[in-house]
Scaffold this motif. Structure first.
Motif, PDB file in Angstrom:
ATOM      1  N   ALA A 400       0.873  -1.178   0.000  1.00 46.21           N
ATOM      2  CA  ALA A 400       0.000   0.000   0.000  1.00 46.21           C
ATOM      3  C   ALA A 400       0.908   1.224   0.000  1.00 46.21           C
ATOM      4  O   ALA A 400       1.849   1.309   0.796  1.00 46.21           O
ATOM      5  CB  ALA A 400      -0.910   0.012   1.222  1.00 46.21           C
ATOM      6  N   TYR A 401       0.629   2.174  -0.904  1.00 47.20           N
ATOM      7  CA  TYR A 401       1.526   3.325  -1.111  1.00 47.20           C
ATOM      8  C   TYR A 401       0.828   4.619  -0.722  1.00 47.20           C
ATOM      9  O   TYR A 401      -0.295   4.894  -1.153  1.00 47.20           O
ATOM     10  CB  TYR A 401       1.941   3.383  -2.583  1.00 47.20           C
ATOM     11  N   GLU A 405       1.781  13.788  -2.471  1.00 45.70           N
ATOM     12  CA  GLU A 405       1.043  14.681  -3.366  1.00 45.70           C
ATOM     13  C   GLU A 405      -0.427  14.313  -3.474  1.00 45.70           C
ATOM     14  O   GLU A 405      -1.193  14.988  -4.144  1.00 45.70           O
ATOM     15  CB  GLU A 405       1.670  14.654  -4.771  1.00 45.70           C
ATOM     16  N   GLN A 406      -0.838  13.230  -2.841  1.00 43.44           N
ATOM     17  CA  GLN A 406      -2.237  12.762  -2.822  1.00 43.44           C
ATOM     18  C   GLN A 406      -2.770  12.526  -4.233  1.00 43.44           C
ATOM     19  O   GLN A 406      -3.945  12.780  -4.527  1.00 43.44           O
ATOM     20  CB  GLN A 406      -3.139  13.768  -2.071  1.00 43.44           C
ATOM     21  N   ARG A 407      -1.896  12.023  -5.120  1.00 44.10           N
ATOM     22  CA  ARG A 407      -2.327  11.790  -6.507  1.00 44.10           C
ATOM     23  C   ARG A 407      -3.329  10.650  -6.611  1.00 44.10           C
ATOM     24  O   ARG A 407      -4.009  10.516  -7.631  1.00 44.10           O
ATOM     25  CB  ARG A 407      -1.100  11.494  -7.387  1.00 44.10           C
ATOM     26  N   ALA A 408      -3.399   9.788  -5.597  1.00 46.08           N
ATOM     27  CA  ALA A 408      -4.334   8.658  -5.649  1.00 46.08           C
ATOM     28  C   ALA A 408      -5.770   9.079  -5.345  1.00 46.08           C
ATOM     29  O   ALA A 408      -6.696   8.291  -5.533  1.00 46.08           O
ATOM     30  CB  ALA A 408      -3.894   7.574  -4.669  1.00 46.08           C
ATOM     31  N   LEU A 409      -5.976  10.315  -4.889  1.00 42.51           N
ATOM     32  CA  LEU A 409      -7.329  10.811  -4.618  1.00 42.51           C
ATOM     33  C   LEU A 409      -7.917  11.432  -5.882  1.00 42.51           C
ATOM     34  O   LEU A 409      -7.202  12.066  -6.670  1.00 42.51           O
ATOM     35  CB  LEU A 409      -7.301  11.846  -3.495  1.00 42.51           C
ATOM     36  N   THR A 410      -9.217  11.269  -6.053  1.00 43.92           N
ATOM     37  CA  THR A 410      -9.925  11.825  -7.219  1.00 43.92           C
ATOM     38  C   THR A 410     -10.668  13.082  -6.794  1.00 43.92           C
ATOM     39  O   THR A 410     -11.592  13.016  -5.963  1.00 43.92           O
ATOM     40  CB  THR A 410     -10.912  10.794  -7.802  1.00 43.92           C
ATOM     41  N   GLU A 418     -15.055   8.531  -2.468  1.00 42.34           N
ATOM     42  CA  GLU A 418     -13.645   8.161  -2.573  1.00 42.34           C
ATOM     43  C   GLU A 418     -13.378   6.857  -1.822  1.00 42.34           C
ATOM     44  O   GLU A 418     -12.665   5.983  -2.323  1.00 42.34           O
ATOM     45  CB  GLU A 418     -12.774   9.283  -2.000  1.00 42.34           C
ATOM     46  N   LEU A 419     -13.961   6.722  -0.655  1.00 45.08           N
ATOM     47  CA  LEU A 419     -13.745   5.510   0.133  1.00 45.08           C
ATOM     48  C   LEU A 419     -14.577   4.344  -0.406  1.00 45.08           C
ATOM     49  O   LEU A 419     -14.107   3.200  -0.448  1.00 45.08           O
ATOM     50  CB  LEU A 419     -14.094   5.784   1.598  1.00 45.08           C
ATOM     51  N   HIS A 420     -15.802   4.637  -0.843  1.00 45.79           N
ATOM     52  CA  HIS A 420     -16.683   3.579  -1.343  1.00 45.79           C
ATOM     53  C   HIS A 420     -16.147   2.980  -2.642  1.00 45.79           C
ATOM     54  O   HIS A 420     -16.275   1.770  -2.870  1.00 45.79           O
ATOM     55  CB  HIS A 420     -18.090   4.137  -1.558  1.00 45.79           C
ATOM     56  N   GLN A 421     -15.548   3.817  -3.503  1.00 46.30           N
ATOM     57  CA  GLN A 421     -14.971   3.318  -4.754  1.00 46.30           C
ATOM     58  C   GLN A 421     -13.819   2.358  -4.479  1.00 46.30           C
ATOM     59  O   GLN A 421     -13.610   1.387  -5.210  1.00 46.30           O
ATOM     60  CB  GLN A 421     -14.458   4.489  -5.605  1.00 46.30           C
ATOM     61  N   ALA A 422     -13.041   2.628  -3.435  1.00 43.57           N
ATOM     62  CA  ALA A 422     -11.881   1.794  -3.120  1.00 43.57           C
ATOM     63  C   ALA A 422     -12.274   0.521  -2.373  1.00 43.57           C
ATOM     64  O   ALA A 422     -11.626  -0.521  -2.539  1.00 43.57           O
ATOM     65  CB  ALA A 422     -10.874   2.595  -2.300  1.00 43.57           C
ATOM     66  N   TYR A 423     -13.350   0.586  -1.569  1.00 41.33           N
ATOM     67  CA  TYR A 423     -13.729  -0.555  -0.733  1.00 41.33           C
ATOM     68  C   TYR A 423     -15.230  -0.786  -0.855  1.00 41.33           C
ATOM     69  O   TYR A 423     -16.015  -0.402   0.013  1.00 41.33           O
ATOM     70  CB  TYR A 423     -13.319  -0.306   0.729  1.00 41.33           C
ATOM     71  N   ARG A 424     -15.620  -1.438  -1.961  1.00 44.07           N
ATOM     72  CA  ARG A 424     -17.037  -1.622  -2.278  1.00 44.07           C
ATOM     73  C   ARG A 424     -17.715  -2.653  -1.376  1.00 44.07           C
ATOM     74  O   ARG A 424     -18.948  -2.679  -1.287  1.00 44.07           O
ATOM     75  CB  ARG A 424     -17.190  -2.045  -3.741  1.00 44.07           C
ATOM     76  N   SER A 461      -6.336   9.888   2.997  1.00 42.50           N
ATOM     77  CA  SER A 461      -5.361   8.965   2.408  1.00 42.50           C
ATOM     78  C   SER A 461      -4.888   7.936   3.428  1.00 42.50           C
ATOM     79  O   SER A 461      -4.704   6.757   3.106  1.00 42.50           O
ATOM     80  CB  SER A 461      -4.158   9.742   1.860  1.00 42.50           C
ATOM     81  N   LEU A 462      -4.693   8.368   4.681  1.00 46.10           N
ATOM     82  CA  LEU A 462      -4.266   7.434   5.714  1.00 46.10           C
ATOM     83  C   LEU A 462      -5.365   6.428   6.045  1.00 46.10           C
ATOM     84  O   LEU A 462      -5.084   5.264   6.351  1.00 46.10           O
ATOM     85  CB  LEU A 462      -3.845   8.195   6.966  1.00 46.10           C
ATOM     86  N   LEU A 463      -6.620   6.856   5.977  1.00 47.11           N
ATOM     87  CA  LEU A 463      -7.725   5.926   6.200  1.00 47.11           C
ATOM     88  C   LEU A 463      -7.750   4.860   5.107  1.00 47.11           C
ATOM     89  O   LEU A 463      -7.920   3.663   5.389  1.00 47.11           O
ATOM     90  CB  LEU A 463      -9.055   6.684   6.242  1.00 47.11           C
ATOM     91  N   LYS A 464      -7.551   5.270   3.848  1.00 49.73           N
ATOM     92  CA  LYS A 464      -7.489   4.300   2.751  1.00 49.73           C
ATOM     93  C   LYS A 464      -6.325   3.336   2.957  1.00 49.73           C
ATOM     94  O   LYS A 464      -6.437   2.135   2.699  1.00 49.73           O
ATOM     95  CB  LYS A 464      -7.348   5.025   1.406  1.00 49.73           C
ATOM     96  N   LEU A 465      -5.210   3.860   3.438  1.00 46.92           N
ATOM     97  CA  LEU A 465      -4.037   3.031   3.703  1.00 46.92           C
ATOM     98  C   LEU A 465      -4.332   2.027   4.816  1.00 46.92           C
ATOM     99  O   LEU A 465      -3.947   0.853   4.740  1.00 46.92           O
ATOM    100  CB  LEU A 465      -2.866   3.932   4.105  1.00 46.92           C
ATOM    101  N   MET A 466      -5.033   2.477   5.839  1.00 52.30           N
ATOM    102  CA  MET A 466      -5.357   1.623   6.978  1.00 52.30           C
ATOM    103  C   MET A 466      -6.275   0.477   6.564  1.00 52.30           C
ATOM    104  O   MET A 466      -6.110  -0.664   6.993  1.00 52.30           O
ATOM    105  CB  MET A 466      -6.016   2.456   8.070  1.00 52.30           C
ATOM    106  N   LEU A 467      -7.254   0.783   5.705  1.00 54.91           N
ATOM    107  CA  LEU A 467      -8.229  -0.224   5.305  1.00 54.91           C
ATOM    108  C   LEU A 467      -7.681  -1.201   4.278  1.00 54.91           C
ATOM    109  O   LEU A 467      -8.285  -2.248   4.030  1.00 54.91           O
ATOM    110  CB  LEU A 467      -9.481   0.464   4.736  1.00 54.91           C
ATOM    111  N   ALA A 468      -6.528  -0.884   3.673  1.00 57.63           N
ATOM    112  CA  ALA A 468      -5.981  -1.728   2.607  1.00 57.63           C
ATOM    113  C   ALA A 468      -5.585  -3.105   3.115  1.00 57.63           C
ATOM    114  O   ALA A 468      -5.595  -4.076   2.361  1.00 57.63           O
ATOM    115  CB  ALA A 468      -4.772  -1.037   1.974  1.00 57.63           C
ATOM    116  N   GLY A 469      -5.230  -3.217   4.391  1.00 57.03           N
ATOM    117  CA  GLY A 469      -4.830  -4.518   4.933  1.00 57.03           C
ATOM    118  C   GLY A 469      -3.507  -5.011   4.390  1.00 57.03           C
ATOM    119  O   GLY A 469      -3.214  -6.216   4.431  1.00 57.03           O
ATOM    120  N   ALA A 470      -2.666  -4.088   3.868  1.00 53.77           N
ATOM    121  CA  ALA A 470      -1.391  -4.475   3.260  1.00 53.77           C
ATOM    122  C   ALA A 470      -0.383  -4.864   4.337  1.00 53.77           C
ATOM    123  O   ALA A 470      -0.459  -4.414   5.483  1.00 53.77           O
ATOM    124  CB  ALA A 470      -0.848  -3.320   2.420  1.00 53.77           C
TER     125      ALA A 470
END
Length: 661
Positions: A400-401, A405-410, A418-424, A461-470
């Motif tokens: 998980a990266y 620059e937060q380029r992974a956010l739309t 943003e969160l629902h698209q990543a974790y449906r 971004s940190l929340l997305k990183l946390m939920l990734a489970g990487a």
């Protein structure tokens, strides 16, 4: 002596109150840090103290004649001058004095041999010369060069127009000009932004030796520990005063929380005791006890219910988990090379780098600005291909990266989308619950990403990183945009994380607390250090002395050179033997030692020359002041010319001396 006093400061923006009844005094020579959550009003308060912003209520009092210098966090320095010319403006009075002295010298020369009383002209020349010297006229140009060098402006940038500088470079140039002016009171808003570790260490040393008073806003906890002796915390619109540096402030905050928690628990116990007594009174069924029960109920109804104290960091909570463990070998980088097109050819960032990471390591990558840390991180994360070399990931490695620059956010997504698209697989209720834990509540979840602040984007971004489970977190400046409390909570979560961490960071407190290995990226390759930042600095200083540093660089970037002499690896028959390498290392070490000795001797020689020239100047000035010399215009002219020539020589020697420091 009180140099600044703020009394009853209020400030609101529309219906939103930022500061309420803020009052404090500042004594001469104090070093004060202003801390608090993002959006608490720290920069607003500093702007009010600097006179850039008017409070709604209250007053700011400054000591008469106090010179104030103010560095804004976002410095949009506008100038048609070059870098060097911009800093010369700081010394405009001295440059004007130089012009006046040159004119006076010419007038004295023109009057040589002519009759008349020119004593007033000579007195003016002597007075102006003394003032010029007292105000640093003979050293200000070397001071400018030293300041530019310390803030990473090489001589090649001296003639570069200010208008072409980046935002970070403009802020550093504004800081350079401010420090050269040496105001009585320094107001600094995030002065460590855009500074690498070397510049941070220099600035800390400079501020510790500063004669004036300092008031600064900073999220750099290590910097606060090194420079500050008093903390003003702004939270929930109010100000709390703490003595000591950041670490001591944290301890005081924890002690206060413990006291408040104990008081809350006692209140809850007392409330429960009162309810138990009321229940018992009612159970007895007598009118007298029933009246007492009703009386107690009325008294309790009029009391405020106890509120549990809030711990630092609000309700934000981090807990990084991994879906499954990786193999023992997490990452291997072999002979990685990367270059970018540049005017006149290409710019090679790094060449033939080697790196191994094992499961459970917490590795931080450091190095000077522009050295290529972010590029290397993106290559290791698979975001960018290398020009040459290989990147191998171990068994079951899931990456998980985190991109600074937060380029992974739309930008067009809402926070919820943003969160629902990543974790449906999560329901909207679950996602809202997660967002609430990261301080996105109510209508905040409907904001578009484009309008979020830097801190809000970082939290998302940190929340997305946390939920990734990487099981392998790769992070680029993860503490940027987080306030102090959130950084503490984030670091605690990383310390509990069972996976592997690779992070780029300039946050030395983070480096000390989280890292169990630090890797420095240099022009010559990668150098690894076991431990945190303090150990790295201690080891780095010893390595800088010569032999160990050269050996470590060579062995890490050319691991195959450990082959037995006379039996080199296939295709590498021309590789130097171990004996030849040791001889070369000794030769380089001797060369460096000789260079240091030459530098020491040259410094001593220049200091002797400075002492001699200053004695000559003192003697010439004493001669010029004699009555018999004042009557001899020819001799006076000669002495004045000698004096000017000697001062020019002294200025040149000071410049040479400054370059060696």
């Amino acid at each position: 002596m009180t140099v600044l006093s703020a009394q009853g400061i209020d400030k609101s923006y529309g219906v939103e109150s930022v500061l309420r009844q803020i009052s404090f005094n500042v004594q001469a020579g104090e070093r004060i840090g202003i801390v608090g959550p993002n959006g608490a009003g720290k920069s607003t308060l500093l702007s009010i103290l600097a006179g850039e912003l008017t409070p709604d209520n209250g007053q700011v009092y400054l000591a008469p004649g106090l010179k104030v210098g103010y560095l804004q966090q976002q410095n949009d320095l506008k100038s048609a001058l070059t870098v060097y010319e911009e800093l010369l403006q700081t010394f405009r009075p001295l440059i004007e004095m130089e012009t006046d002295l040159n004119q006076l010298t010419q007038q004295i020369a023109d009057l040589a041999g002519r009759p008349g009383n020119h004593e007033s002209l000579l007195r003016r020349y002597e007075s102006l010369t003394t003032e010029y010297e007292d105000r640093g006229g003979y050293r200000f140009r070397s001071d400018i060069r030293g300041m530019l060098s310390s803030l990473a402006f090489p001589e090649s940038m001296y003639d570069q127009p200010v208008s072409l500088l980046s935002g970070g470079e403009r802020t550093r140039l504004a800081l350079a000009g401010l420090l050269l002016r040496k105001p009585d009171l320094l107001l600094l808003d995030e002065p460590t932004n855009h500074l690498d570790i070397g510049m941070l260490a220099w600035l800390e040393q400079y501020l510790r030796a500063y004669d004036g008073t300092i008031l600064l806003v900073s999220h750099d906890r290590y910097f606060l520990d090194q420079t500050i002796t008093r903390i003003l915390e702004i939270d929930q619109h109010r100000l709390t005063d703490f003595s000591g540096n950041y670490t001591f402030y944290r301890q005081q905050k924890e002690d206060l929380y413990t006291i408040e928690l104990r008081h809350y628990q006692n209140q809850v116990k007392e409330l429960q005791r009162q309810h138990d007594m009321i229940r018992r009174f009612k159970q007895h069924g007598t009118e007298k006890l029933a009246k007492r029960a009703r009386s107690r109920e009325r008294r309790l109804a009029g009391q405020e219910r106890p509120t549990a104290p809030a711990r630092a960091g609000g309700s934000i909570r981090f807990r990084f988990r991994q879906n499954y463990a990786s193999g023992s070998d997490v990452l291997a980088a072999d002979q990685v090379t990367k270059a970018f097109p540049a005017p006149g050819g290409e710019r090679r960032l790094f060449n033939r780098l080697n790196l191994d990471l094992k499961r459970g390591e917490r590795v931080c990558l450091v190095g000077a600005n522009g050295i290529g840390k972010t590029t290397l991180l993106r290559i290791l994360a698979g975001q960018l291909p290398p020009d040459d070399g290989q990147i191998r990931h171990g068994h079951n490695v899931q990456i998980a990266y985190y991109d600074q620059e937060q380029r992974a956010l739309t930008d067009s997504h809402s926070v919820l989308e943003e969160l629902h698209q990543a974790y449906r697989l999560y329901s909207e209720t679950e996602i809202r619950s997660w967002l609430g834990r990261f301080l996105f509540s109510g209508d905040d979840v409907l904001k578009t990403v484009a309008v979020l602040s830097g801190g809000e984007k970082a939290r998302l971004s940190l929340l997305k990183l946390m939920l990734a489970g990487a099981n392998f977190l790769i992070m680029d400046e993860p503490t940027n945009h987080l306030d102090l409390a959130a950084r503490d909570v984030f670091e605690t979560a990383l310390l509990d994380y069972p996976g592997t961490i690779l992070a780029v960071s300039h946050d030395r407190y983070f480096l000390n607390r989280v890292a169990n290995r630090i890797i420095e990226l240099t022009d010559q390759g990668l150098v690894s250090f076991a431990g945190g930042y303090d150990y790295y600095m201690e080891k780095r200083q010893s390595i800088d002395s010569g032999r160990d540093y050269l050996r470590e660089l060579h062995e890490q970037n050319h691991p195959d050179t450990s082959a037995v002499a006379g039996n080199p690896p296939a295709g590498q028959e021309d590789m130097p033997t171990e004996r030849e390498r040791k001889l070369e290392q000794r030769r380089k070490a001797k060369s460096e030692d000789a260079s240091r000795r030459r530098r020491t001797r040259e410094i001593a020689r220049l200091e002797e020359e400075i002492h001699r020239l200053e004695a000559v100047i003192a003697d010439l000035e004493e001669q010029i002041g004699r009555p018999e010399i004042a009557a001899d215009y020819e001799q006076l002219t000669e002495l004045a010319a000698d004096l000017e020539e000697t001062k020019i020589s002294l200025d040149a020697v000071y410049n040479d001396w400054g370059k060696l420091h």
